[in-house]
Design a protein around this motif. Structure first.
Motif, PDB file in Angstrom:
ATOM      1  N   LYS A 166      65.005   4.310  62.851  1.00 17.29           N
ATOM      2  CA  LYS A 166      66.104   3.511  61.975  1.00 17.29           C
ATOM      3  C   LYS A 166      67.315   4.263  62.010  1.00 17.29           C
ATOM      4  CE  LYS A 166      62.758   1.270  59.175  1.00 17.29           C
ATOM      5  NZ  LYS A 166      62.068   0.808  58.004  1.00 17.29           N
ATOM      6  N   GLU A 167      67.340   5.587  62.017  1.00 14.69           N
ATOM      7  CA  GLU A 167      68.476   6.272  62.056  1.00 14.69           C
ATOM      8  C   GLU A 167      69.181   6.599  63.471  1.00 14.69           C
ATOM      9  OE1 GLU A 167      67.942   9.847  59.911  1.00 14.69           O
ATOM     10  OE2 GLU A 167      67.610   8.948  57.922  1.00 14.69           O
ATOM     11  N   ILE A 168      70.476   6.751  63.489  1.00 12.82           N
ATOM     12  CA  ILE A 168      70.975   7.160  64.734  1.00 12.82           C
ATOM     13  C   ILE A 168      71.264   8.573  65.033  1.00 12.82           C
ATOM     14  CG2 ILE A 168      73.318   6.836  66.250  1.00 12.82           C
ATOM     15  CD1 ILE A 168      71.467   4.277  65.415  1.00 12.82           C
ATOM     16  N   THR A 169      70.855   8.985  66.100  1.00  7.94           N
ATOM     17  CA  THR A 169      70.880  10.420  66.406  1.00  7.94           C
ATOM     18  C   THR A 169      72.259  10.924  66.786  1.00  7.94           C
ATOM     19  OG1 THR A 169      68.672  10.362  67.034  1.00  7.94           O
ATOM     20  CG2 THR A 169      69.789  12.551  67.720  1.00  7.94           C
ATOM     21  N   LEU A 170      73.085  12.046  66.464  1.00 10.74           N
ATOM     22  CA  LEU A 170      74.022  12.543  66.840  1.00 10.74           C
ATOM     23  C   LEU A 170      73.736  13.761  67.974  1.00 10.74           C
ATOM     24  CD1 LEU A 170      77.122  12.815  66.800  1.00 10.74           C
ATOM     25  CD2 LEU A 170      77.049  14.255  64.738  1.00 10.74           C
ATOM     26  N   VAL A 171      74.339  13.828  69.057  1.00  8.83           N
ATOM     27  CA  VAL A 171      74.197  14.774  69.909  1.00  8.83           C
ATOM     28  C   VAL A 171      75.455  15.442  70.200  1.00  8.83           C
ATOM     29  CG1 VAL A 171      73.417  15.575  72.201  1.00  8.83           C
ATOM     30  CG2 VAL A 171      72.224  13.533  71.043  1.00  8.83           C
ATOM     31  N   ALA A 172      75.531  16.627  69.586  1.00  9.99           N
ATOM     32  CA  ALA A 172      76.965  17.221  69.812  1.00  9.99           C
ATOM     33  C   ALA A 172      76.932  18.694  70.695  1.00  9.99           C
ATOM     34  CB  ALA A 172      77.477  17.532  68.319  1.00  9.99           C
ATOM     35  N   LYS A 173      75.746  19.074  71.318  1.00 12.35           N
ATOM     36  CA  LYS A 173      75.474  20.163  71.990  1.00 12.35           C
ATOM     37  C   LYS A 173      74.608  19.963  73.286  1.00 12.35           C
ATOM     38  CE  LYS A 173      71.936  22.291  69.138  1.00 12.35           C
ATOM     39  NZ  LYS A 173      71.700  23.654  68.300  1.00 12.35           N
ATOM     40  N   HIS A 174      74.597  20.907  74.211  1.00 11.99           N
ATOM     41  CA  HIS A 174      73.784  20.805  75.293  1.00 11.99           C
ATOM     42  C   HIS A 174      72.281  20.420  74.996  1.00 11.99           C
ATOM     43  CE1 HIS A 174      72.375  22.971  79.177  1.00 11.99           C
ATOM     44  NE2 HIS A 174      71.743  21.632  79.290  1.00 11.99           N
ATOM     45  N   VAL A 175      71.589  19.355  75.695  1.00  9.55           N
ATOM     46  CA  VAL A 175      70.370  19.007  75.298  1.00  9.55           C
ATOM     47  C   VAL A 175      69.403  19.550  76.547  1.00  9.55           C
ATOM     48  CG1 VAL A 175      68.779  17.507  74.921  1.00  9.55           C
ATOM     49  CG2 VAL A 175      70.860  17.276  73.826  1.00  9.55           C
ATOM     50  N   LYS A 176      68.450  20.463  76.228  1.00  6.65           N
ATOM     51  CA  LYS A 176      67.585  20.963  77.472  1.00  6.65           C
ATOM     52  C   LYS A 176      65.933  19.984  77.450  1.00  6.65           C
ATOM     53  CE  LYS A 176      69.534  25.454  77.553  1.00  6.65           C
ATOM     54  NZ  LYS A 176      69.320  26.829  77.220  1.00  6.65           N
ATOM     55  N   LYS A 177      65.507  19.996  78.428  1.00  7.86           N
ATOM     56  CA  LYS A 177      64.258  19.313  78.515  1.00  7.86           C
ATOM     57  C   LYS A 177      63.328  20.068  77.450  1.00  7.86           C
ATOM     58  CE  LYS A 177      60.452  17.740  81.564  1.00  7.86           C
ATOM     59  NZ  LYS A 177      59.991  17.786  83.077  1.00  7.86           N
ATOM     60  N   GLY A 178      62.644  19.361  76.554  1.00  7.69           N
ATOM     61  CA  GLY A 178      61.798  20.132  75.661  1.00  7.69           C
ATOM     62  C   GLY A 178      62.238  20.403  74.320  1.00  7.69           C
ATOM     63  N   ASP A 179      63.747  20.111  74.329  1.00  7.00           N
ATOM     64  CA  ASP A 179      64.474  20.488  72.956  1.00  7.00           C
ATOM     65  C   ASP A 179      64.131  19.214  71.834  1.00  7.00           C
ATOM     66  OD1 ASP A 179      65.752  22.555  73.981  1.00  7.00           O
ATOM     67  OD2 ASP A 179      67.571  21.691  73.978  1.00  7.00           O
TER      68      ASP A 179
END
Length: 379
Positions: A366-379
């Motif tokens: 229901k909430e929107i995810t904010l992504v502001a940094k590098h995302v690695k597999k498994g994060d």
């Protein structure tokens, strides 16, 4: 200004703290929107389209990028002789110590000398952080017809939401008789949009009087408008009908971007009669690879899509690798999505890298995810 003897002052110094990491290094009006725009493009384009040629942009918080951007008046056709966009950060003046803008009214007070240079009859005061299209010339016509001392643009909102806004209570003829800031039990649903037209000579005097007071917030909504009402000044409410969005939260910014995907959206950025102007970034056309798949999305130039994109807004320079899925998301300029990565219901900030196989968000969230940094597999 010469077309209607009105200068515009755009209040663009807001921190935008509810946008979290998006505004850590840039002011809220400089945040990206709609595939290729910035929020500040909307009030500036409205000014240009309304025949207002003198525009001051009052900046403060993290203003370097916004100052550089807004100073390029040719983007909005505001670079001809006798016109211009003037960036006005707080500055030290002769005989006074340097001080930041203390409130919305104080920001104008500190720039009285700037406005006086143009000697306008009227001053339009705007917020620099809303998404909307408005003909300010129509509002000025209404202001003149009603011989108003000040006119405030209002937006009818659902009554159950009225307690979230500053509410204007009016009589049957549109005269404002009372202003209530976020009332617990609202009497009206006319929300102030933070858009004001003032007769300059009267406002100038009021601002100087307010500056001498110690028991004031130096704010239009809290101090100047109530003072006008107490003095029995003629305040009019001008009803706006159309799309307007305060994009002050991650969810509302995401929603405004998603609104563009509706063919019948009220904002209509393709309207040839009311263009929204912006920076023209030289870039190759968008490229959709053999395995790329795009449905119901807004894709800007320079995007390279080898994976699947649905119900999303992609800015320039975004790359989507093979087998990646982007759904119900907003990807800001320069975002890179690796092979097999999955992004659901997210807003991804500029130049963020999403690694191969990484998963962001959830289709059922229901909430929107904010992504502001590098995302690695498994994060």
């Amino acid at each position: 200004m010469r077309a209607n003897n009105m200068a515009a002052m755009i209040l663009a110094g807001g921190r935008g703290s509810r946008l979290h990491e998006l505004t850590k290094k840039v002011a809220k009006p400089a945040v990206h929107f709609g595939g290729k725009y910035r929020i500040i493009d909307f009030p500036l384009s409205n000014c240009a389209n309304s025949g207002i040629s003198t525009v001051g942009v009052l900046t403060q918080y993290e203003s370097v990028e916004l100052n550089a951007y807004a100073g390029q008046g040719q983007r909005w056709g505001l670079d001809t002789r006798g016109s211009g966009v003037y960036v006005l950060p707080p500055r030290e003046k002769d005989g006074t110590k340097f001080d930041v803008y203390q409130g919305t009214a104080d920001a104008i007070t500190q720039n009285i000398d700037f406005i006086d240079k143009f000697n306008p009859e009227y001053v339009l005061v705007l917020s620099g952080d809303h998404i909307y299209k408005m003909n300010y010339a129509k509002m000025l016509k209404y202001h003149k017809e009603h011989d108003a001392d000040a006119t405030i643009a209002v937006l009818p909102v659902p009554m159950k939401e009225a307690s979230r806004f500053g509410i204007m209570n009016t009589d049957d003829e549109g005269h404002i008789v009372e202003f209530e800031e976020k009332p617990e039990h609202p009497k009206s649903n006319l929300a102030s949009m933070g858009i004001y037209i003032f007769n300059w000579k009267l406002l100038r005097k009021e601002l100087l009087d307010d500056a001498k007071k110690t028991d004031t917030s130096h704010d239009f909504g809290k101090d100047i408008i109530p003072s006008y009402l107490n003095q029995g000044k003629n305040l009019m409410a001008w009803k706006f009908e159309g799309y307007w969005k305060d994009v002050g939260t991650i969810d509302s910014l995401w929603e405004a971007n998603m609104d563009l995907l509706n063919k019948n959206n009220e904002l209509n950025l393709d309207d040839p009669d009311w263009k929204i102007y912006t920076e023209d970034i030289p870039s190759l056309p968008q490229y959709i690879g053999e395995k790329g798949e795009v449905t119901h999305s807004y894709i800007n130039q320079g995007a390279i899509i080898e994976g699947k994109v649905e119900d999303s807004v992609l800015f320039n320079g975004v790359t989507i690798a093979e087998d990646a899925v982007v759904s119900e998301s907003v990807l800001m300029p320069g975002v890179s999505v690796g092979k097999g990565a999955k992004i659901y219901r997210a807003l991804v900030s500029d130049d963020v890298k999403i690694d191969d196989g990484a998963v962001v968000g959830s289709p059922s969230s229901k909430e929107i995810t904010l992504v502001a940094k590098h995302v690695k597999k498994g994060d």
